[in-house]
Design a protein around this motif. Sequence first.
Motif, PDB file in Angstrom:
ATOM      1  N   ASP A  72      -0.556   0.013  -6.141  1.00  0.00           N
ATOM      2  CA  ASP A  72      -1.474  -0.109  -5.003  1.00  0.00           C
ATOM      3  C   ASP A  72      -0.772  -0.497  -3.716  1.00  0.00           C
ATOM      4  N   ALA A  73       0.480  -0.115  -3.632  1.00  0.00           N
ATOM      5  CA  ALA A  73       1.236  -0.381  -2.404  1.00  0.00           C
ATOM      6  C   ALA A  73       1.271   0.883  -1.563  1.00  0.00           C
ATOM      7  N   LEU A  74       1.526   0.713  -0.270  1.00  0.00           N
ATOM      8  CA  LEU A  74       1.657   1.879   0.599  1.00  0.00           C
ATOM      9  C   LEU A  74       3.048   2.476   0.438  1.00  0.00           C
ATOM     10  N   PHE A  75       3.138   3.792   0.544  1.00  0.00           N
ATOM     11  CA  PHE A  75       4.431   4.458   0.537  1.00  0.00           C
ATOM     12  C   PHE A  75       4.734   4.904   1.960  1.00  0.00           C
ATOM     13  N   CYS A  76       5.782   4.319   2.529  1.00  0.00           N
ATOM     14  CA  CYS A  76       6.183   4.661   3.886  1.00  0.00           C
ATOM     15  C   CYS A  76       7.504   5.413   3.830  1.00  0.00           C
ATOM     16  N   ARG A 114      -4.264  -3.245   2.664  1.00  0.00           N
ATOM     17  CA  ARG A 114      -4.225  -3.385   1.219  1.00  0.00           C
ATOM     18  C   ARG A 114      -5.252  -4.404   0.768  1.00  0.00           C
ATOM     19  N   ASP A 115      -6.025  -4.057  -0.253  1.00  0.00           N
ATOM     20  CA  ASP A 115      -7.068  -4.951  -0.744  1.00  0.00           C
ATOM     21  C   ASP A 115      -6.510  -6.201  -1.396  1.00  0.00           C
ATOM     22  N   ALA A 116      -5.559  -5.987  -2.321  1.00  0.00           N
ATOM     23  CA  ALA A 116      -5.020  -7.127  -3.067  1.00  0.00           C
ATOM     24  C   ALA A 116      -4.051  -7.913  -2.203  1.00  0.00           C
ATOM     25  N   ASP A 117      -3.824  -9.164  -2.547  1.00  0.00           N
ATOM     26  CA  ASP A 117      -2.839  -9.986  -1.833  1.00  0.00           C
ATOM     27  C   ASP A 117      -1.451  -9.541  -2.190  1.00  0.00           C
ATOM     28  N   GLY A 118      -0.538  -9.722  -1.271  1.00  0.00           N
ATOM     29  CA  GLY A 118       0.827  -9.362  -1.583  1.00  0.00           C
ATOM     30  C   GLY A 118       1.687  -9.814  -0.442  1.00  0.00           C
ATOM     31  N   ASP A 119       2.964  -9.991  -0.712  1.00  0.00           N
ATOM     32  CA  ASP A 119       3.806 -10.440   0.383  1.00  0.00           C
ATOM     33  C   ASP A 119       5.203  -9.861   0.359  1.00  0.00           C
ATOM     34  N   ARG A 120       5.418  -8.805  -0.423  1.00  0.00           N
ATOM     35  CA  ARG A 120       6.760  -8.218  -0.460  1.00  0.00           C
ATOM     36  C   ARG A 120       6.769  -6.815   0.109  1.00  0.00           C
TER      37      ARG A 120
END
Lengths: 125, 475, 439
Positions: C233-237, C149-155
Amino acid sequence: MFDVPDDRQYLESHEWASDDDPVRVGISDFAQDELGDVVYVELPEVGDEVTAGEEFGVVESIKAVSDLYSPVSGEVVAVNDDLADAPELVNEDPYGDGWMLEVDADDPGAFDGLLSAEEYRAQIE
Amino acid sequence: MTDYDQARWSREDDPVYESLLAEKRSTTVEVEGGPLPDDLTRESVTLPDPAEPELARHYTRLSEMNYGVESGPYPLGSCTMKYNPAFSEDVAADPNGLVHPDRPDDTIQGILELAYGLQRDLARIGGMDAVTLQPPAGAAGEFTGISIAQAYHEARGEDRSEVIVPASAHGTNFASAVMAGYDVVELPSADDGRLDLDALEAAVGDETAALMLTNPNTLGLFEREVTAAADLVHDAGGLLYYDGANLNALLGRARPGDMGFDVMHYNVHKTFGTPHGGGGPGAGPVGVVDDLAPYLPTPHVRETESGTYETYEPERSIGKVHGFAGNWLVLVKTYAYVARLGEEGLRDASAKAVLNANYLAEQIDFEVPYRPFHHEFAATAGDRDAADVAKRMLDYGVHPPTTKWPELVPEAMLTEPTEIESRETLDDLARAFNAAAADSDEELEAAPTRTAARRIDQASAARNPRLSWQALDDE
Amino acid sequence: MTGSPYAPHTEAETRAMLDAVGVDDEEALFDIPDAVAFDGDLDIPARDERAVREEMAATLERNDDVVEFLGRGHHDHYVPAAVEDLAGRSEFLTSYTQYQPEVTQGFLQALFEYQSMLVELTGLSVANCSMYDAATALGEAALLADRVRDADGDRVLVPEHLQSGRRATLERYVAGADLAVEAYPMDDGCADLDALESAVGEDVVMIYAENPTVRGVIEERPAAVGDLAHDADALFCLGSDPVALALLREPAAVGADVVVGEADALGLPVSYGTGLGLFACREAYLRQIPGRLVGASTDAADRRAFTLTLQTREQHIRKERATSNICTNQAWVALRTAMHVAALGPDGLVELAERCVREAAGLAERLDAVSGIEAPVHDRHHFREFVLGSDRPAPALADDLLAEGFAVHAIDEHRLQACVTETNADRVEDLVAAVEVVA
């Protein structure tokens, strides 16, 4: 014996910087031989900033992975798209068609880690 | 010299060795009129559709284009390719053991008793106080053990950021430490191939969470200074981690717990003879000293006062490293192997493994720069390419050693025959080494020629990855 | 006889070998300092083969003989004898990872076929040839999401209804990457889309959903979950298994970027939680996928040949920059699963999947007719299993059912869960009769 053209400068980590403007960047004949068959090159995008002495990408062969270090600081103005489909260009023509980046350098030749062709030749012997 | 010829059914101008299942017979089934509304279901499924005799022939042929320990010598250094006892397969298939993991404890006393017994036996073998069977592989064991060390430090209010790993260590050590959130400090070897105590002293400090060591190390050398290393690390407040890959050299003669290790993993598919299965499954139980027992993954098995068995959550458990209790089918086989060999058998296995390695090294024409080694040695192919020598050895009906690692030895051939080889098979294996050594460069580069496939183009596989039959169709 | 039963040395051979090496006895070959030498007892007696078999068989007999109606992440399907037989061939079982592909074409091709089957079932381009289990595969998926993921994130957002082992393993995996796991609520057993939408933000790296869920509920709108993920912009798993995948909408068709799950629903019988981690993803993540990949190439005879490829992602080359620390995986289980899928064929697989829907619905209906029981609790379609409500406290009811010889899950104070497949469908009548007695 490895090819070390006089018309450019080198890093200890085997990258070269051309004398043009924008500066062209690639890896040396010695480096491509060490790596073996290059299978993938990870490069920045046009518009990205690179910093002299810092990592700008990765080159992969079947058996090894190497970080790529930039010889100059500045903005990336071109990336060699041919390497996506033909990474073997790095092996076949490391100083020509195997080029990796073109950088609009802030101050080309300023980085004190740059070696002359003669100094680099001495290093790899 | 063995006249090896691996099975192959292709004719001269066949473009493949064996057709894919999808190429033999594939059917598309429409998914319609079933018990679910259309918007919840897919439209069709296209999969191979072999009749059972075809299925049997397909996989039998594939098996004949393969090579296992039961085919011939398999001296892969660091892998301990020993014989997998036939009876352990039967034990694993016992229907009484094929139960669901959510069964209440009092209804699965048999499983819990075996688990408890294996925990206890492994603890004794390693000189540890408590063992978890949950990690499903050695690397998973490393991640578990380093996570336990981390939890231990955190509980004491210490924020340590580094794990020290010798340069000669297995790649998983580096990757496991990073997965746990640590920075890795790489330790160069001393000139004799062992741990460099001075370098260690310089590297150890307030940031050191752990030092990971393999002993004997990956060159087969015993780390004579292991207790000095333990003292250095402990004095700095760090913990000592033991990578159990080479435990086959120590069984019954030395225990990591006695050397100062606080936490260790066992590779049961190496030391304890469970089958490698073409890459797994294995298991990586983790042993710890008393101080670290509260951090073990949950659930753990213990004995109750009344002599029954129960699972419980260790009071400061790091949580879980597997959805359930680990690779149970592999653990059952481990129990069987340990019970069959017993302490005497384990000790003897170790002695014969070390004898075999030393004998083999004597017979081969390649130099072994680092000594005295134990159950494995790193020979050097000298001015030959180790990978080419390995390919040529295949033509002599043996599996070659691990090549080009550890990097300390140029053109390394890390060789571990294990205790199962007789003198005669070791002589055959040595002949294969020596024949390859004597062959010309051309013969080496053309090798292998007697295996099902010839030398495979690795570059194009990586440059143009085709990872499914669908990808082949797309061309 | 003393010593290892699997070391073939006679005394004479040992003597000759010691002479060849130039030492008097085996002990002289060990370079172990006295200070750390062990000369105690391990207290582990050796037994002969018959004794070990008898002892272990007797121990396992201490497990109670009950009919299991259990699921929740570990399922039982009938494994054809051909799978046992063929997978048990020693050339497969006793071989190592295929670092010499020329002599191990058989296993490589079998793994390539396994990967291909998962590509078909998931609709995604790439499947690796195994992770340890669904829980660790989920952990790896979150780490992949964080890397790409390009953007920062932590959840990482996961459904509230999630098998506890999967949740706990995911939390352990993401701790090192400083990610936090948060649950989003369910709405009658399916993802609560409104609540999920509120929970989603720029700092989410991945949204996970399961189809079917741990409670056996078939997601009504998995594509909507996918949309929410992509908007941020999150992945869908998506989590599933090979039987369900043969019937339900393909993950690729509902926007999944990664699919994980327990692939050994086929290939292994119920086995105290031994798993096979399914892992498939989009082509874009190819260089970030963890685990081993088998690819097609050509050999020096110009024939198609298979080999492990893209190994530069892995620990033995990339060390601390590897995509994962995984080395040994579940390869032999993947072999069995591929054999099982082939043995069923698409007809057999779809039939099995449809049966999983019918049996669950059928059992739910029968149980619902029992006074004091409501089934299913969720007004949804189900796959293999469902939650039922009880007037009596569920733990006590489950205990009583055990006494009658049947195991079901007690999932909270007044809820149980029962799973039915073709392996226990013939005991449904007996289960219902027992529930009638104890409800």
